[in-house]
Write an enzyme that holds these catalytic residues in place. Structure first.
Site, PDB file in Angstrom:
ATOM      1  CG  ASP A 352      17.393  54.129  16.674  1.00 49.98           C
ATOM      2  OD1 ASP A 352      18.075  55.072  17.080  1.00 49.98           O
ATOM      3  OD2 ASP A 352      16.847  53.292  17.423  1.00 49.98           O
ATOM      4  CD  GLU A 388      22.084  55.914  16.482  1.00 50.70           C
ATOM      5  OE1 GLU A 388      22.207  56.856  17.279  1.00 50.70           O
ATOM      6  OE2 GLU A 388      21.114  55.129  16.504  1.00 50.70           O
TER       7      GLU A 388
END
Length: 709
Positions: A352, A388
């Site tokens: 993330d 990401e």
């Protein structure tokens, strides 16, 4: 509180970090560069009453450590860390606050949002004040664990090759909470997710790698609880080694339950990939609670403003940023990754806000300390690493910027495919995305699989909602509809939300098939979101992070629409597996290979001829993508022997006649799939030069038949 005899304590070792049981006792080791004393607190069997407080006797290389005989698995514990409380200098030590061990392998209990969990006097709103209330009754406890588990001699399942990988993003709880074939007491748990019916469904779908939303221990935000909501997605981590006990059917054995779940997936030759959050923690900014890192060594664990260390650098948008420039923090994160790979046997990680992990004080750096540490690690070389590649900090958008060995989510693919199917993107934008975005990823020997293609994810509309809503409908989140992105690039096909209009529903169903076909027939690594294969809806909510309810849970009562879409999705996935040209590891270039006598990809106009420069301009809506299986598959100069395919994409509203092109050694074309007629099976070959009907807004897939022996 019972006193502790000094003779009971032994020096122990500064490594490994955490609480490590050796069969006779437990070694405790915790890093702090700035603390003056660390006390180990032991609790009773309920984890509620503190029964002993032990000062760790040794301090070696900034590690406090000690060995306690007769302490073993199941023991609840925490730390009280002494040191200066000087927020202006970046220090927030407060021994009145019980702290979670950063290396704890298990947590027990939930956080109660009492003022005592804050290091300062929360009611004052002034973080420079000092709070003397004991937080122990209100915070989770760390737990000593027995790491032993019989993996039947298998360190991990055989890794799925990247070019065969199809990712399937889902949520442990949401996938099974309403599943009729999972025993009710196991729904929403690791054990439920490891249920045979669940695994059989995923296996039959044809995906290879299940990507789970965060399962690291996390806490619910106080503002959500006040509204009767929960942090459903789990992007609020407080423990990087502990599986969250909320997903355990047997909380005291949550570690074992997680391992058993992974083992069941490996038996089915499916991979488990974890979505991990190392960019921030649940402690927030200077006004947040003191739960672990903030009270252990705030100045080491977090990035602070250089000229005002009272305040946190907030590149994550969540209040704090983990300091991956500090060697002990890098070590903690890489230790965590190795732990989940070696001890928990997971097969990969999706990071993330991955850009933050590669950010140094001067900004994003492909040669950051963290990326170097990961890049040379032999354990992590064998797992999937997916970034990401963006965050909200300066220079935070880095799609294509990660080093070789990494894959990345490609939001340019998402946006272009969404725009194309709502008639907002030209063919010139679509073509490079169909080819694994070579313009972004083809460098340093990276392969096409480094491009992770997705059109939907946990964050945003479901695929059904993407074609059913022009606007977000997030009222249930309690933020007056202000949360969630307004740039959805969606098209409702003529009505907002559910409708009885048969024509609109037919168009929506075809648009879903078009997007799924584009995703699963593109070069690169596809990621499918659980439920999109049967038309799951969130009622237009594009930010369901706080919806731990029917909005987020998968509804398994499939109607005819869902069953048909599910069958079509399975067909597409099977075609991807059956035709290697749809998943080439090498990037397609379109250049003529004189030795092979073919181009690896050619672009065909509706008249059957190669697309000229002028054909790409203007209002062209349709193109054929001919991928030739006879092109070189690797750097070895050997002609390929795979079947060739033609994929026709018609983004225009009107149908047209498409002339089947000639190709070297071609004898004809066989239709394999048509989004306008999803029930059509493989059909007899059509001759080169024949015209086929391509409906408006549709995708057609054909196989080249050749005269070659």
């Amino acid at each position: 509180m019972a006193s502790t005899l000094a003779s009971r304590i032994e020096e122990g070792l500064p490594h490994p970090r955490g609480a490590c049981w050796n069969g006779k006792g437990t070694n405790f080791a915790i890093f702090s560069a700035n603390a003056t004393k660390v006390e180990l607190c032991l609790f009773d069997d309920d984890g509620k009453k503190e029964i002993e407080r032990i000062t760790l006797p040794e301090y070696t290389d900034q590690i406090f450590h000690g060995y306690v005989p007769d302490v073993g698995p199941g023991q609840f514990y925490g730390y009280r860390v002494h040191g200066p409380y000087e927020p202006e200098a970046g220090h927030r030590f407060n021994p009145n606050k019980l702290l979670l061990d950063p290396y704890a392998r298990a947590h027990a209990g939930a956080l109660t949002w009492d003022p005592a969990v804050f290091g300062y006097q929360m009611e004052s709103g002034d973080d420079t004040t000092y709070d003397e209330r004991d937080s122990a009754p209100f915070v989770p406890k760390s737990v000593v664990v027995d790491p032993d588990f019989d993996w039947k001699g298998k360190p991990r399942s055989s890794a799925v090759p990247w070019d065969d990988t199809i990712l399937y993003e889902t949520h442990v709880k949401g996938f099974t909470k309403l599943h009729p074939e999972v025993p009710e007491k196991l729904r929403g748990t690791y054990a439920g997710f490891g249920n045979k019916a669940v695994i059989d469904y995923i296996k039959t779908l044809g995906v290879t790698s299940v990507e789970l939303l965060p399962v690291h221990s996390f806490v619910d935000d106080s503002q959500l609880l006040e509204k009767g909501l929960r942090n459903y997605w789990g992007y609020n981590t407080i423990g990087f080694f502990a599986p969250d006990p909320r997903y355990a059917s047997d909380v005291p054995n949550s570690l074992r339950e997680f391992k058993e779940m992974v083992a069941r997936y490996h038996e089915a030759k499916l991979e488990i990939v974890l979505d991990v959050v190392y960019n921030h923690t649940a402690e927030g900014n200077e006004l947040g609670p003191t739960l672990s890192f903030k009270g252990i060594d705030n100045a080491s664990y977090y990035r602070l403003l250089p000229d005002q260390p009272r305040y946190y650098i907030n590149d994550t948008g969540t209040g704090n940023t983990v300091n991956l420039s500090h060697p002990r923090v890098i070590q903690m994160v890489t230790d965590s990754l190795r732990y989940w790979a070696e001890e928990m046997h997971v097969d990969g990680f999706r990071f993330d806000l991955g850009t933050i992990l590669a950010r140094e004080p001067h900004g994003f750096d492909e040669q950051s300390g963290f990326l170097k540490a990961v890049g040379q690690d032999p354990t992590l070389a064998g797992v999937k690493l997916i970034a990401e590649p963006w965050d909200c900090g300066p220079g935070g958008y880095q799609v294509g910027g990660f080093p070789p060995g990494w894959a990345e989510w490609n939001d340019k693919y998402r946006d272009t495919v969404r725009d194309f199917w709502r008639d907002h993107a030209p063919l010139t934008d679509l073509a490079p995305r169909l080819c694994a975005s070579r313009d972004l990823f083809d460098k340093g020997g990276r392969r096409s699989w480094a491009c992770v293609n997705f059109v939907t994810a946990h964050d945003g509309f479901t695929l059904n909602d993407l074609v059913s809503y022009n606007d977000k409908h997030n009222e249930a989140n309690g933020e007056d509809g202000k949360d969630g992105s307004s740039d959805n690039r969606s098209w409702n096909c003529g009505a907002e939300g559910a409708t009885e209009d048969a024509e609109i529903n037919s168009l929506r169903e075809r648009q879903i098939r078009n997007i799924l076909s584009t995703l699963l027939l593109s070069q690169g690594t596809p990621m499918l979101v659980a439920g999109d294969e049967f038309g799951r809806t969130q009622g237009g909510n594009n930010n369901a992070y706080c919806q731990d309810d029917e909005i987020s849970w998968l509804d398994w009562n499939l109607e005819a629409k869902g069953e048909g879409l599910h069958a079509f999705t399975r067909k597409l996935i099977a075609l991807r597996h059956d035709y290697p040209v749809l998943r080439r590891a090498r990037f397609l270039t379109g250049e003529m290979n004189d030795e092979a006598g073919v181009r690896d990809v050619s672009w065909i106009a509706p008249d059957g001829n190669a697309m000229g420069d002028d054909a790409w301009d203007g209002d062209a809506k349709c193109v054929g993508m001919l991928i030739d299986g006879r092109a070189f598959k690797t750097g070895v100069h050997k002609r390929g022997e795979d079947a060739s395919v033609l994929i026709v994409f018609n983004g225009g509203a009107d149908g047209l006649r498409f002339t089947l092109p000639d190709a070297s050694e071609a004898s004809g074309w066989t239709l394999l799939a048509d989004t306008d007629a999803p029930d059509r099976g493989e059909e007899d070959a059509r001759a080169v030069g024949d015209e086929i009907d391509v409906a408006g807004r549709s995708v057609v897939l054909l196989r080249l038949e050749t005269n070659a022996a």
